[in-house]
Write an enzyme that holds these catalytic residues in place. Structure first.
Site, PDB file in Angstrom:
ATOM      1  N   ARG A 180       0.847  -1.203   0.000  1.00 28.37           N
ATOM      2  CA  ARG A 180       0.000   0.000   0.000  1.00 28.37           C
ATOM      3  C   ARG A 180       0.880   1.250   0.000  1.00 28.37           C
ATOM      4  O   ARG A 180       0.576   2.232  -0.673  1.00 28.37           O
ATOM      5  CB  ARG A 180      -0.941  -0.003   1.197  1.00 28.37           C
ATOM      6  CG  ARG A 180      -2.019  -1.066   1.133  1.00 28.37           C
ATOM      7  CD  ARG A 180      -2.999  -0.959   2.277  1.00 28.37           C
ATOM      8  NE  ARG A 180      -3.854   0.213   2.169  1.00 28.37           N
ATOM      9  CZ  ARG A 180      -4.703   0.621   3.094  1.00 28.37           C
ATOM     10  NH1 ARG A 180      -4.790  -0.048   4.238  1.00 28.37           N
ATOM     11  NH2 ARG A 180      -5.455   1.686   2.917  1.00 28.37           N
ATOM     12  N   CYS A 238      -1.557   5.954   9.021  1.00 28.91           N
ATOM     13  CA  CYS A 238      -1.873   4.645   8.458  1.00 28.91           C
ATOM     14  C   CYS A 238      -2.978   4.846   7.437  1.00 28.91           C
ATOM     15  O   CYS A 238      -2.967   5.823   6.690  1.00 28.91           O
ATOM     16  CB  CYS A 238      -2.271   3.678   9.562  1.00 28.91           C
ATOM     17  SG  CYS A 238      -3.700   4.245  10.542  1.00 28.91           S
TER      18      CYS A 238
END
Length: 283
Positions: A180, A238
């Site tokens: 990611r 995050c």
């Protein structure tokens, strides 16, 4: 002060003169919320068995506001958060221990919120419910109303501009999975990649196979390898401010203070004017 507690230490604390308030924050990460489907509800797991005296806390409804411009898990309304904590029996003069199903992310979110809003003694059960060897119960007892009043700290929280600045002047850690970070996969948010200057630091690498945190010295060595030196200003983000709280907790285990960008990538990537970096390098 320790920020995590082992199962054996918790058993001793529960038998002591001032036993901690227990909060069960079982939650599951998934794309269902983004897809408009009903979110995971940990109440069923809680109802099937929980630590005696523990009260369930709903991450989606009590530890976060509704998703929107501030991301998928923005800060909750602090008055509502305080009311939820008092209903769960949280008081400033009594320690709190939070646990989840073992991943540690949801418990860390509760830990971070309580610490940032001024509770002096909050710890996370290391390894979560799977680490507990004592009895479980299905009984739910209404606790005495707590007295906790949230008083946010002046530091410890980043917005998008502060996160971007910290990526240039200090160390901004990206707690998501490596793919990611590189922008190869993005299962939830509209754009893949990372905040320019952020360092890839998956929070999953802060724990062992049993879900418990690595020893403090190993965590310190890991963060030093990622560029965190004595006196560094450190921030974490995050996907939506949940796993990032777990990395802030890992840093605290290592004795390193860090701020959390709660909006995280879900807020950052929602604005096409914000720059996006891809690939393995920070820039």
């Amino acid at each position: 002060m320790n920020v995590i507690i082992s199962a054996s230490e918790l058993a001793d604390a529960l038998a002591g003169e001032n036993p901690p308030t227990l909060l069960d924050v079982r939650w599951q990460l998934g794309a269902a919320r983004a897809a408009g489907e009903p979110p995971f509800d940990g109440r069923a797991e809680y109802a099937a068995g929980h630590l005696p005296g523990a009260l369930f806390v709903d991450l989606e409804r009590e530890l976060a506001a509704a998703p929107g411009e501030g991301g998928r898990h923005p800060l909750p309304d602090l008055a509502q958060f305080g009311a939820a904590m008092r209903r769960a029996g949280v008081s400033s003069g009594r320690p709190v221990v939070v646990y989840d199903g073992g991943q540690g992310w949801a418990a860390a979110r509760a830990w971070w919120l309580l610490r940032w809003t001024g509770h002096p003694d909050v710890r996370v059960l290391d390894g979560g419910l799977p680490a507990w060897r004592g009895p479980l119960t299905t009984e739910v007892r209404a606790p005495a109303e707590g007295d906790f009043e949230p008083r946010p700290a002046a530091s410890g929280l980043l917005d998008a501009d502060a996160a971007a600045a910290l990526a240039r002047s200090g160390v901004l850690l990206d707690a998501r999975a490596e793919e990611r970070y590189r922008g190869e996969v993005e299962p939830i948010d509209p754009v893949g990649g990372h905040i320019p200057g952020a360092v890839c630091a998956p929070t999953t690498q802060n724990v062992g196979p049993d879900g418990r945190f690595l020893p403090a010295e190993r965590l310190r060595a890991r963060f030093e390898d990622l560029g965190v030196t004595e006196g560094s200003d450190v921030g974490v983000y995050c996907g939506s401010g949940v796993s990032g709280a777990h990395e802030v907790l890992a840093l605290a285990v290592a004795g390193i203070p860090a701020a959390l960008y709660v909006g995280s990538w879900s807020e950052w990537s929602s604005d096409p004017r914000r720059p996006v970096a891809v690939g393995p390098d920070p820039q």
